[in-house]
Design a protein around this motif. Structure first.
Motif, PDB file in Angstrom:
ATOM      1  N   LEU A 150       0.833  -1.206   0.000  1.00 57.62           N
ATOM      2  CA  LEU A 150       0.000   0.000   0.000  1.00 57.62           C
ATOM      3  C   LEU A 150       0.865   1.253   0.000  1.00 57.62           C
ATOM      4  O   LEU A 150       0.558   2.232  -0.694  1.00 57.62           O
ATOM      5  N   THR A 151       1.961   1.236   0.754  1.00 57.37           N
ATOM      6  CA  THR A 151       2.877   2.380   0.764  1.00 57.37           C
ATOM      7  C   THR A 151       3.430   2.631  -0.635  1.00 57.37           C
ATOM      8  O   THR A 151       3.494   3.782  -1.103  1.00 57.37           O
ATOM      9  N   ALA A 152       3.836   1.547  -1.310  1.00 54.27           N
ATOM     10  CA  ALA A 152       4.356   1.681  -2.671  1.00 54.27           C
ATOM     11  C   ALA A 152       3.281   2.211  -3.613  1.00 54.27           C
ATOM     12  O   ALA A 152       3.539   3.102  -4.439  1.00 54.27           O
ATOM     13  N   ALA A 153       2.065   1.703  -3.496  1.00 53.92           N
ATOM     14  CA  ALA A 153       0.975   2.134  -4.379  1.00 53.92           C
ATOM     15  C   ALA A 153       0.664   3.615  -4.194  1.00 53.92           C
ATOM     16  O   ALA A 153       0.408   4.344  -5.172  1.00 53.92           O
ATOM     17  N   LEU A 154       0.674   4.088  -2.947  1.00 57.71           N
ATOM     18  CA  LEU A 154       0.415   5.503  -2.682  1.00 57.71           C
ATOM     19  C   LEU A 154       1.514   6.380  -3.275  1.00 57.71           C
ATOM     20  O   LEU A 154       1.253   7.488  -3.753  1.00 57.71           O
ATOM     21  N   SER A 155       2.747   5.879  -3.247  1.00 55.04           N
ATOM     22  CA  SER A 155       3.857   6.622  -3.849  1.00 55.04           C
ATOM     23  C   SER A 155       3.757   6.624  -5.372  1.00 55.04           C
ATOM     24  O   SER A 155       3.978   7.652  -6.024  1.00 55.04           O
ATOM     25  N   TYR A 156       3.408   5.477  -5.943  1.00 55.36           N
ATOM     26  CA  TYR A 156       3.244   5.398  -7.395  1.00 55.36           C
ATOM     27  C   TYR A 156       2.121   6.310  -7.869  1.00 55.36           C
ATOM     28  O   TYR A 156       2.124   6.775  -9.014  1.00 55.36           O
ATOM     29  N   GLY A 157       1.135   6.533  -7.007  1.00 53.53           N
ATOM     30  CA  GLY A 157       0.020   7.392  -7.381  1.00 53.53           C
ATOM     31  C   GLY A 157       0.472   8.778  -7.798  1.00 53.53           C
ATOM     32  O   GLY A 157      -0.069   9.359  -8.753  1.00 53.53           O
ATOM     33  N   GLU A 158       1.457   9.316  -7.091  1.00 47.84           N
ATOM     34  CA  GLU A 158       1.976  10.643  -7.454  1.00 47.84           C
ATOM     35  C   GLU A 158       2.623  10.618  -8.826  1.00 47.84           C
ATOM     36  O   GLU A 158       2.399  11.503  -9.661  1.00 47.84           O
ATOM     37  N   LEU A 159       3.433   9.597  -9.072  1.00 50.17           N
ATOM     38  CA  LEU A 159       4.110   9.477 -10.362  1.00 50.17           C
ATOM     39  C   LEU A 159       3.107   9.271 -11.496  1.00 50.17           C
ATOM     40  O   LEU A 159       3.247   9.849 -12.579  1.00 50.17           O
ATOM     41  N   ALA A 160       2.093   8.457 -11.233  1.00 50.51           N
ATOM     42  CA  ALA A 160       1.081   8.169 -12.258  1.00 50.51           C
ATOM     43  C   ALA A 160       0.280   9.414 -12.613  1.00 50.51           C
ATOM     44  O   ALA A 160      -0.033   9.651 -13.780  1.00 50.51           O
ATOM     45  N   ALA A 161      -0.059  10.216 -11.604  1.00 45.16           N
ATOM     46  CA  ALA A 161      -0.834  11.437 -11.846  1.00 45.16           C
ATOM     47  C   ALA A 161       0.007  12.492 -12.558  1.00 45.16           C
ATOM     48  O   ALA A 161      -0.507  13.257 -13.381  1.00 45.16           O
ATOM     49  N   ALA A 162       1.304  12.531 -12.238  1.00 47.16           N
ATOM     50  CA  ALA A 162       2.187  13.524 -12.849  1.00 47.16           C
ATOM     51  C   ALA A 162       2.590  13.158 -14.268  1.00 47.16           C
ATOM     52  O   ALA A 162       2.819  14.029 -15.107  1.00 47.16           O
ATOM     53  N   MET A 163       2.699  11.836 -14.542  1.00 49.24           N
ATOM     54  CA  MET A 163       3.140  11.364 -15.865  1.00 49.24           C
ATOM     55  C   MET A 163       2.203  10.267 -16.361  1.00 49.24           C
ATOM     56  O   MET A 163       2.563   9.078 -16.384  1.00 49.24           O
ATOM     57  N   PRO A 164       0.977  10.633 -16.748  1.00 47.73           N
ATOM     58  CA  PRO A 164      -0.010   9.614 -17.151  1.00 47.73           C
ATOM     59  C   PRO A 164       0.198   9.147 -18.585  1.00 47.73           C
ATOM     60  O   PRO A 164      -0.617   9.386 -19.463  1.00 47.73           O
ATOM     61  N   HIS A 165       1.336   8.469 -18.809  1.00 46.44           N
ATOM     62  CA  HIS A 165       1.696   8.046 -20.156  1.00 46.44           C
ATOM     63  C   HIS A 165       1.769   6.532 -20.254  1.00 46.44           C
ATOM     64  O   HIS A 165       2.059   5.853 -19.269  1.00 46.44           O
ATOM     65  N   ALA A 166       1.547   6.019 -21.447  1.00 51.46           N
ATOM     66  CA  ALA A 166       1.673   4.584 -21.684  1.00 51.46           C
ATOM     67  C   ALA A 166       3.063   4.117 -21.268  1.00 51.46           C
ATOM     68  O   ALA A 166       4.058   4.760 -21.556  1.00 51.46           O
ATOM     69  N   GLY A 167       3.128   2.984 -20.595  1.00 53.43           N
ATOM     70  CA  GLY A 167       4.407   2.453 -20.133  1.00 53.43           C
ATOM     71  C   GLY A 167       4.602   2.599 -18.644  1.00 53.43           C
ATOM     72  O   GLY A 167       5.382   1.863 -18.037  1.00 53.43           O
ATOM     73  N   GLY A 168       3.914   3.560 -18.010  1.00 54.60           N
ATOM     74  CA  GLY A 168       3.924   3.688 -16.559  1.00 54.60           C
ATOM     75  C   GLY A 168       5.295   3.648 -15.926  1.00 54.60           C
ATOM     76  O   GLY A 168       6.100   4.570 -16.082  1.00 54.60           O
ATOM     77  N   ILE A 223      11.997  -0.388  -5.443  1.00 56.82           N
ATOM     78  CA  ILE A 223      12.813   0.521  -4.628  1.00 56.82           C
ATOM     79  C   ILE A 223      13.310   1.684  -5.481  1.00 56.82           C
ATOM     80  O   ILE A 223      13.228   2.857  -5.077  1.00 56.82           O
ATOM     81  N   LEU A 224      13.822   1.385  -6.674  1.00 60.92           N
ATOM     82  CA  LEU A 224      14.343   2.425  -7.551  1.00 60.92           C
ATOM     83  C   LEU A 224      13.254   3.418  -7.961  1.00 60.92           C
ATOM     84  O   LEU A 224      13.484   4.630  -8.016  1.00 60.92           O
ATOM     85  N   THR A 225      12.055   2.895  -8.241  1.00 55.22           N
ATOM     86  CA  THR A 225      10.969   3.775  -8.673  1.00 55.22           C
ATOM     87  C   THR A 225      10.546   4.722  -7.555  1.00 55.22           C
ATOM     88  O   THR A 225      10.301   5.908  -7.793  1.00 55.22           O
ATOM     89  N   ILE A 226      10.462   4.206  -6.337  1.00 55.77           N
ATOM     90  CA  ILE A 226      10.071   5.072  -5.217  1.00 55.77           C
ATOM     91  C   ILE A 226      11.201   6.042  -4.881  1.00 55.77           C
ATOM     92  O   ILE A 226      10.955   7.199  -4.517  1.00 55.77           O
ATOM     93  N   ALA A 227      12.454   5.607  -5.055  1.00 58.68           N
ATOM     94  CA  ALA A 227      13.570   6.547  -4.936  1.00 58.68           C
ATOM     95  C   ALA A 227      13.462   7.616  -6.021  1.00 58.68           C
ATOM     96  O   ALA A 227      13.790   8.798  -5.791  1.00 58.68           O
ATOM     97  N   GLY A 228      12.965   7.217  -7.192  1.00 59.11           N
ATOM     98  CA  GLY A 228      12.759   8.164  -8.282  1.00 59.11           C
ATOM     99  C   GLY A 228      11.745   9.242  -7.932  1.00 59.11           C
ATOM    100  O   GLY A 228      11.856  10.386  -8.398  1.00 59.11           O
ATOM    101  N   LEU A 229      10.761   8.904  -7.125  1.00 60.66           N
ATOM    102  CA  LEU A 229       9.790   9.901  -6.647  1.00 60.66           C
ATOM    103  C   LEU A 229      10.516  11.011  -5.895  1.00 60.66           C
ATOM    104  O   LEU A 229      10.251  12.207  -6.105  1.00 60.66           O
ATOM    105  N   ILE A 230      11.441  10.616  -5.028  1.00 59.03           N
ATOM    106  CA  ILE A 230      12.211  11.587  -4.240  1.00 59.03           C
ATOM    107  C   ILE A 230      13.133  12.397  -5.157  1.00 59.03           C
ATOM    108  O   ILE A 230      13.239  13.624  -5.020  1.00 59.03           O
TER     109      ILE A 230
END
Length: 468
Positions: A63-81, A394-401
């Motif tokens: 759930l923590t990862a999903a909540l973090s991905y939510g920011e990335l998904a909303a900011a970059m809503p492009h095919a390939g995620g 881990i890398l993707t959530i680090a990418g959020l930061i």
């Protein structure tokens, strides 16, 4: 010629609403794992409390990862995620390594394994379908009826997903609702009717067993989480279809949060049912690790045991069929995005003109998944890549930061809840699990890393081709 993130969705039809996206999250997560892996987890931790704790920690991390991905998904809503997030945060090499690993093993290996699971449980109703019944040849160079059915399922679902995003979404919705209903039925019956006094006394009377609050307990839970994490995986697949989600800046974060929350609650409740119905030893030694079947048999009694076996086989067939549809649908969008960036076969970046689907990408994924099915090596490969899967999370959530620092001007309609504490906790906890796997399950880690690293020379070959 490579394209930018802004035009990577070109031509895709925005046909997915919030219900469809949430269904894709739930349907891709729920496969056969929840019906089976509790046996192996319970053997490793040897404690009812630690068995349940393993699932609780997995749910919290997911759930923590999903909540973090939510920011990335909303900011970059492009095919390939996720491919796009890694590319934007760390550069094209890291995005490619993720896509490479997805195509070679993670997505295609999962497709093969889930299709074989569907065929295996179909054999409960039709014994002719079996890993021991060969249609052609024998051994490694033979094709069994089980493999043939698995291949037929992969081909059919790949074909049906070329018929338009709504076709794939409708299949997904039907099977997701059916599998959620079957899990709710198991949970409701198990908690309200199936209570076994002997099991309750055994499991909750000695809830923690010999567990102590020390590093040994952390090690046991961390290593045992492999099965729970794999059963809870693929929730990120909805991000691959971001280019086809209506109002993605709202619906993607919501779908991730809703889907992961619902599935996590279902999984924890299922494990409560197992502990409510079966003594720990019966969970540990369930025939062929089919814990859900053993629980259903215990609830229905010896006279109805054959019916229990068939009931759970049907539930797993529904679950795996729907799971594979979601994984096939979403995976092809990653290779489509890679091809649009000049990092995959050019035709994979084209759309079928009538239905606006990445048909060639779906076809390539289908062919490789079929070959993995025929090789019989998908199971070993999936064991190897759980380390790589977690590493990319881990890398993707680090990418959020990283993106918060390097791209402060980026529009962020949704910001990750608990930032930066929760993302940092996830990175630390997942990093600890990776270290534990390296130390205590090296056979499961180094092969996965090698598969990822093999993508480095391939990346430079594609870059050279794209520049010509």
């Amino acid at each position: 010629m490579a394209t930018t993130a802004a035009d990577v969705n070109g031509g895709l039809v925005k046909g997915l609403g919030l219900v469809d996206a949430s269904s894709l999250v739930m349907g891709s997560m729920i496969g056969s794992g929840i019906f089976i892996v509790a046996a192996d987890i319970s053997r490793q931790v040897n404690s009812p409390g630690l068995m349940l704790l393993t699932w609780l920690v997995t749910a919290a991390l997911t759930l923590t990862a999903a909540l973090s991905y939510g920011e990335l998904a909303a900011a970059m809503p492009h095919a390939g995620g996720q491919y796009v997030y890694l590319r934007e945060a760390f550069g094209p090499l890291w995005g490619f390594l993720y896509g490479w690993s997805m195509f070679m093993v993670i997505q295609t290996g999962t497709i093969a394994a889930v299709a074989v699971a569907f065929a295996k449980y179909t054999g409960v109703f039709f014994p002719f379908i079996s890993a021991a019944n060969y249609l052609v040849g024998s051994g490694r160079i033979g094709v069994t009826t089980q493999q043939a059915l698995a291949i037929a399922v992969i081909v059919f679902l790949s074909w049906s997903n070329t018929r338009g995003i709504r076709t794939g979404a409708n299949v997904q919705n039907i099977f997701t609702f059916a599998k959620v209903a079957s899990l709710l039925g198991l949970i409701g019956f198990g908690l309200l009717v199936g209570r076994n006094a002997e099991a309750v006394t055994r499991n909750f009377g000695d809830f923690w067993g010999a567990a102590g609050w020390n590093f040994q307990t952390v090690r046991l839970v961390g290593v045992a989480m492999v099965g729970a994490l794999f059963s809870s995986d693929s929730w990120n697949n909805v991000t691959f279809t971001a280019g086809e989600v209506r109002n993605p800046r709202r619906n993607l974060p919501l779908a991730l949060a809703l889907g992961v929350t619902v599935v996590s609650l279902l999984y924890i409740s299922c494990n409560m049912v197992y502990l409510n119905v079966l003594p720990l030893e019966a969970i540990q030694h369930a025939p062929e690790d089919r814990v859900a079947t053993a629980a259903a048999a215990a609830m229905l009694g010896d006279k109805l045991r054959p019916a229990a076996v068939q009931l759970m086989a049907a539930a797993i067939m529904i679950s795996t069929f729907g799971c594979n549809n979601g994984i096939i649908l979403s995976g092809a969008r990653v290779y489509y995005a890679m091809a649009r960036d000049g990092l995959f076969f050019r035709r994979a970046g084209t759309l079928e003109p009538r239905h606006h689907t990445p048909a060639f990408s779906l076809g390539m994924q289908c062919v490789w998944a079929v070959l993995l099915t025929l090789s019989g090596s998908y199971s070993d490969l999936l064991d190897y890549v759980i380390f790589a899967v977690l590493l990319f999370y881990i890398l993707t959530i680090a990418g959020l930061i990283v993106l918060r620092r390097t791209r402060p001007e980026m529009e962020r309609p949704y910001r990750a809840i608990g930032y930066p504490v929760l993302p940092a906790v996830y990175i630390a906890a997942a990093g600890l699990i990776e270290v534990l796997l390296l130390l205590y399950k090296p056979n499961y880690t180094w092969p996965g890393l090698i598969i990822v690293l093999l993508g480095v020379p391939v990346y430079f070959i594609w870059r050279r081709k794209a520049s010509l």
